[in-house]
Design an enzyme around this catalytic site. Structure first.
Site, PDB file in Angstrom:
ATOM      1  N   GLY A  12       0.758  -1.252   0.000  1.00 61.75           N
ATOM      2  CA  GLY A  12       0.000   0.000   0.000  1.00 61.75           C
ATOM      3  C   GLY A  12       0.782   1.292   0.000  1.00 61.75           C
ATOM      4  O   GLY A  12       0.211   2.360   0.224  1.00 61.75           O
ATOM      5  N   ILE A  72      -0.215   6.187   4.218  1.00 60.82           N
ATOM      6  CA  ILE A  72      -0.150   5.697   5.593  1.00 60.82           C
ATOM      7  C   ILE A  72       0.852   4.541   5.672  1.00 60.82           C
ATOM      8  O   ILE A  72       1.617   4.425   6.632  1.00 60.82           O
ATOM      9  CB  ILE A  72      -1.555   5.277   6.078  1.00 60.82           C
ATOM     10  N   ALA A 107     -12.051   2.444  -4.390  1.00 59.88           N
ATOM     11  CA  ALA A 107     -13.427   2.485  -4.904  1.00 59.88           C
ATOM     12  C   ALA A 107     -13.436   3.509  -6.027  1.00 59.88           C
ATOM     13  O   ALA A 107     -12.648   4.466  -6.017  1.00 59.88           O
ATOM     14  CB  ALA A 107     -14.406   2.899  -3.811  1.00 59.88           C
ATOM     15  N   TYR A 158     -18.678   8.776   2.165  1.00 60.82           N
ATOM     16  CA  TYR A 158     -17.797   7.600   2.284  1.00 60.82           C
ATOM     17  C   TYR A 158     -18.476   6.374   1.653  1.00 60.82           C
ATOM     18  O   TYR A 158     -17.816   5.468   1.143  1.00 60.82           O
ATOM     19  CB  TYR A 158     -17.441   7.363   3.760  1.00 60.82           C
ATOM     20  N   LYS A 196     -15.330  -1.194   4.621  1.00 63.30           N
ATOM     21  CA  LYS A 196     -14.609  -1.175   5.903  1.00 63.30           C
ATOM     22  C   LYS A 196     -15.346  -2.002   6.949  1.00 63.30           C
ATOM     23  O   LYS A 196     -14.725  -2.629   7.813  1.00 63.30           O
ATOM     24  CB  LYS A 196     -14.413   0.263   6.409  1.00 63.30           C
TER      25      LYS A 196
HETATM   26  P1  NAD Z   1      -2.855   5.787  -0.443  1.00 66.70           P
HETATM   27  O1  NAD Z   1      -3.492   6.204  -1.718  1.00 66.70           O
HETATM   28  O2  NAD Z   1      -1.528   6.317  -0.133  1.00 66.70           O
HETATM   29  O3  NAD Z   1      -2.815   4.212  -0.316  1.00 66.70           O
HETATM   30  C1  NAD Z   1      -3.772   3.370  -0.922  1.00 66.70           C
HETATM   31  C2  NAD Z   1      -2.985   2.239  -1.551  1.00 66.70           C
HETATM   32  O4  NAD Z   1      -3.867   1.250  -2.096  1.00 66.70           O
HETATM   33  C3  NAD Z   1      -2.096   2.730  -2.709  1.00 66.70           C
HETATM   34  O5  NAD Z   1      -0.755   2.393  -2.443  1.00 66.70           O
HETATM   35  C4  NAD Z   1      -2.628   1.973  -3.892  1.00 66.70           C
HETATM   36  O6  NAD Z   1      -1.613   1.624  -4.811  1.00 66.70           O
HETATM   37  C5  NAD Z   1      -3.187   0.723  -3.208  1.00 66.70           C
HETATM   38  N1  NAD Z   1      -4.100  -0.041  -4.050  1.00 66.70           N
HETATM   39  C6  NAD Z   1      -5.265   0.374  -4.648  1.00 66.70           C
HETATM   40  N2  NAD Z   1      -5.768  -0.629  -5.393  1.00 66.70           N
HETATM   41  C7  NAD Z   1      -4.918  -1.686  -5.261  1.00 66.70           C
HETATM   42  C8  NAD Z   1      -4.861  -2.997  -5.802  1.00 66.70           C
HETATM   43  N3  NAD Z   1      -5.800  -3.438  -6.649  1.00 66.70           N
HETATM   44  N4  NAD Z   1      -3.837  -3.821  -5.456  1.00 66.70           N
HETATM   45  C9  NAD Z   1      -2.861  -3.393  -4.620  1.00 66.70           C
HETATM   46  N5  NAD Z   1      -2.837  -2.161  -4.076  1.00 66.70           N
HETATM   47  C10 NAD Z   1      -3.857  -1.322  -4.407  1.00 66.70           C
HETATM   48  O7  NAD Z   1      -3.919   6.193   0.693  1.00 66.70           O
HETATM   49  P2  NAD Z   1      -3.991   5.887   2.259  1.00 66.70           P
HETATM   50  O8  NAD Z   1      -4.937   6.879   2.791  1.00 66.70           O
HETATM   51  O9  NAD Z   1      -2.628   5.792   2.839  1.00 66.70           O
HETATM   52  O10 NAD Z   1      -4.726   4.474   2.308  1.00 66.70           O
HETATM   53  C11 NAD Z   1      -4.196   3.334   2.982  1.00 66.70           C
HETATM   54  C12 NAD Z   1      -5.278   2.659   3.800  1.00 66.70           C
HETATM   55  O11 NAD Z   1      -5.645   3.492   4.893  1.00 66.70           O
HETATM   56  C13 NAD Z   1      -6.583   2.370   3.042  1.00 66.70           C
HETATM   57  O12 NAD Z   1      -7.106   1.130   3.473  1.00 66.70           O
HETATM   58  C14 NAD Z   1      -7.482   3.486   3.517  1.00 66.70           C
HETATM   59  O13 NAD Z   1      -8.849   3.194   3.386  1.00 66.70           O
HETATM   60  C15 NAD Z   1      -7.043   3.567   4.964  1.00 66.70           C
HETATM   61  N6  NAD Z   1      -7.436   4.765   5.694  1.00 66.70           N
HETATM   62  C16 NAD Z   1      -7.133   6.001   5.195  1.00 66.70           C
HETATM   63  C17 NAD Z   1      -7.531   7.116   5.901  1.00 66.70           C
HETATM   64  C18 NAD Z   1      -7.220   8.502   5.364  1.00 66.70           C
HETATM   65  O14 NAD Z   1      -7.879   9.464   5.775  1.00 66.70           O
HETATM   66  N7  NAD Z   1      -6.254   8.658   4.496  1.00 66.70           N
HETATM   67  C19 NAD Z   1      -8.211   6.999   7.127  1.00 66.70           C
HETATM   68  C20 NAD Z   1      -8.494   5.733   7.596  1.00 66.70           C
HETATM   69  C21 NAD Z   1      -8.106   4.617   6.871  1.00 66.70           C
END
Ligand code: NAD
Length: 258
Positions: free
Chosen positions: A13, A20, A98, A158, A165
């Site tokens: 990710g 994150i 999504a 969302y 989630k």
């Molecule tokens: P981000 O865009 O940096 O990370 C999302 C990652 O998902 C990316 O690295 C992307 O390449 C990967 N991804 C998407 N489709 C994919 C696939 N088919 N195969 C493999 N990887 C795939 O954003 P983020 O906010 O760091 O998200 C990381 C996690 O944290 C997610 O689960 C997100 O829902 C969760 N989250 C984010 C927040 C926020 O506010 N940013 C809050 C709570 C939870």
């Protein structure tokens, strides 16, 4: 003491320096873990280059493409781990997706395709990765995923990701129940809103952040490093008694009723 020396951690990710997963990777590395990193490949190889340069200072011993919709890539990732590492200790599932049109407006307009895609990438993938991690976690392990309060309560826009989630958090509990006998712990971190590539697709994300800064007990939202610190703790033996939990790292926002 928080010490991950001798532990092998696969981090999924990381897209860029706001991810994150990048905050988590840095804190696992700082605690002494040996890292493997997977990235989502794109046809032009841009992610490979960008993520490769970003993570180079952390000296990952595995660096592979892994689209969680591509089962050959998932299998290749775990075969490489089995070849190169004597065991896997930590799995960080930090990805979600999504379609943008499903992240604003009326929830009832969610398409069947959009629903299936969001649920497959954002929730089912944890099950698929955990299944393959299980035989490699020979000395037990820690699996950590990322959730958001929108999976428990309604957060405007969302939408389908809230349903994903919710499925993800319940998957954490079922996986924790099954894998506990192998001393594999499974937990979720429910993070407060942070500006990232993924969150920028959610309608009104800046308003969500402003709302949290006003309401949360700490009067701010959280950083990727704070989430990373909690992931390092959950990965470590200090958290040996914790499994099946959703830990809020959200500056306290979750406790507030108004
Ligand atoms: P981000 O865009 O940096 O990370 C999302 C990652 O998902 C990316 O690295 C992307 O390449 C990967 N991804 C998407 N489709 C994919 C696939 N088919 N195969 C493999 N990887 C795939 O954003 P983020 O906010 O760091 O998200 C990381 C996690 O944290 C997610 O689960 C997100 O829902 C969760 N989250 C984010 C927040 C926020 O506010 N940013 C809050 C709570 C939870």
């Amino acid at each position: 003491m928080l010490d991950l020396t001798g532990k092998n951690a696969l981090v999924t990710g990381i897209a860029n320096n706001r991810s994150i997963a990048w905050g988590i990777a840095q804190q696992l590395h700082q605690a002494g873990a040996n890292l493997g990193v997977t990235y989502l490949p794109d046809p032009k190889g841009r992610f490979e280059k960008k993520v490769g340069e970003l993570v180079a200072p952390l000296n990952p011993t595995i660096f592979l493409p892994c689209d969680v919709q591509d089962y050959e890539q998932i299998d290749a990732t775990f075969s490489t781990i089995a070849e190169k590492w004597d065991k896997l200790d930590i799995l960080i599932h930090c990805l979600a997706f999504a379609d943008k049109e499903d992240l604003s407006g009326e929830f009832s307009a969610t398409s069947r395709e959009g629903f299936n895609k969001a649920l497959e990438i954002s929730a089912y993938s944890l099950i698929g990765l955990a299944k393959r991690a299980k035989p490699l976690m020979k000395e037990g392990g820690s699996i950590i995923t990322l959730s958001y309060i929108g999976g428990v309560k309604v957060v405007p826009n969302y939408n389908v990701m809230g349903v994903a989630k919710s499925a993800l958090e319940m998957s954490v509990r079922y996986l924790a129940s099954e894998l506990g006998s192998a001393n594999i712990r499974v937990n979720a971190i429910s993070a407060g809103p942070i500006r990232t590539l993924a969150s920028s697709a959610v309608g009104g994300i800046l308003d969500m952040i402003r709302h949290v800064e006003e309401i949360a007990p700490l009067k701010r939202t959280v950083t990727q490093i704070e989430v990373g610190n909690t992931a390092a703790f959950l990965s470590s033996n200090l958290a040996s008694g914790i499994t099946g939990q959703v830990i809020y790292v959200d500056a306290g926002y979750e406790i507030m009723g108004m």
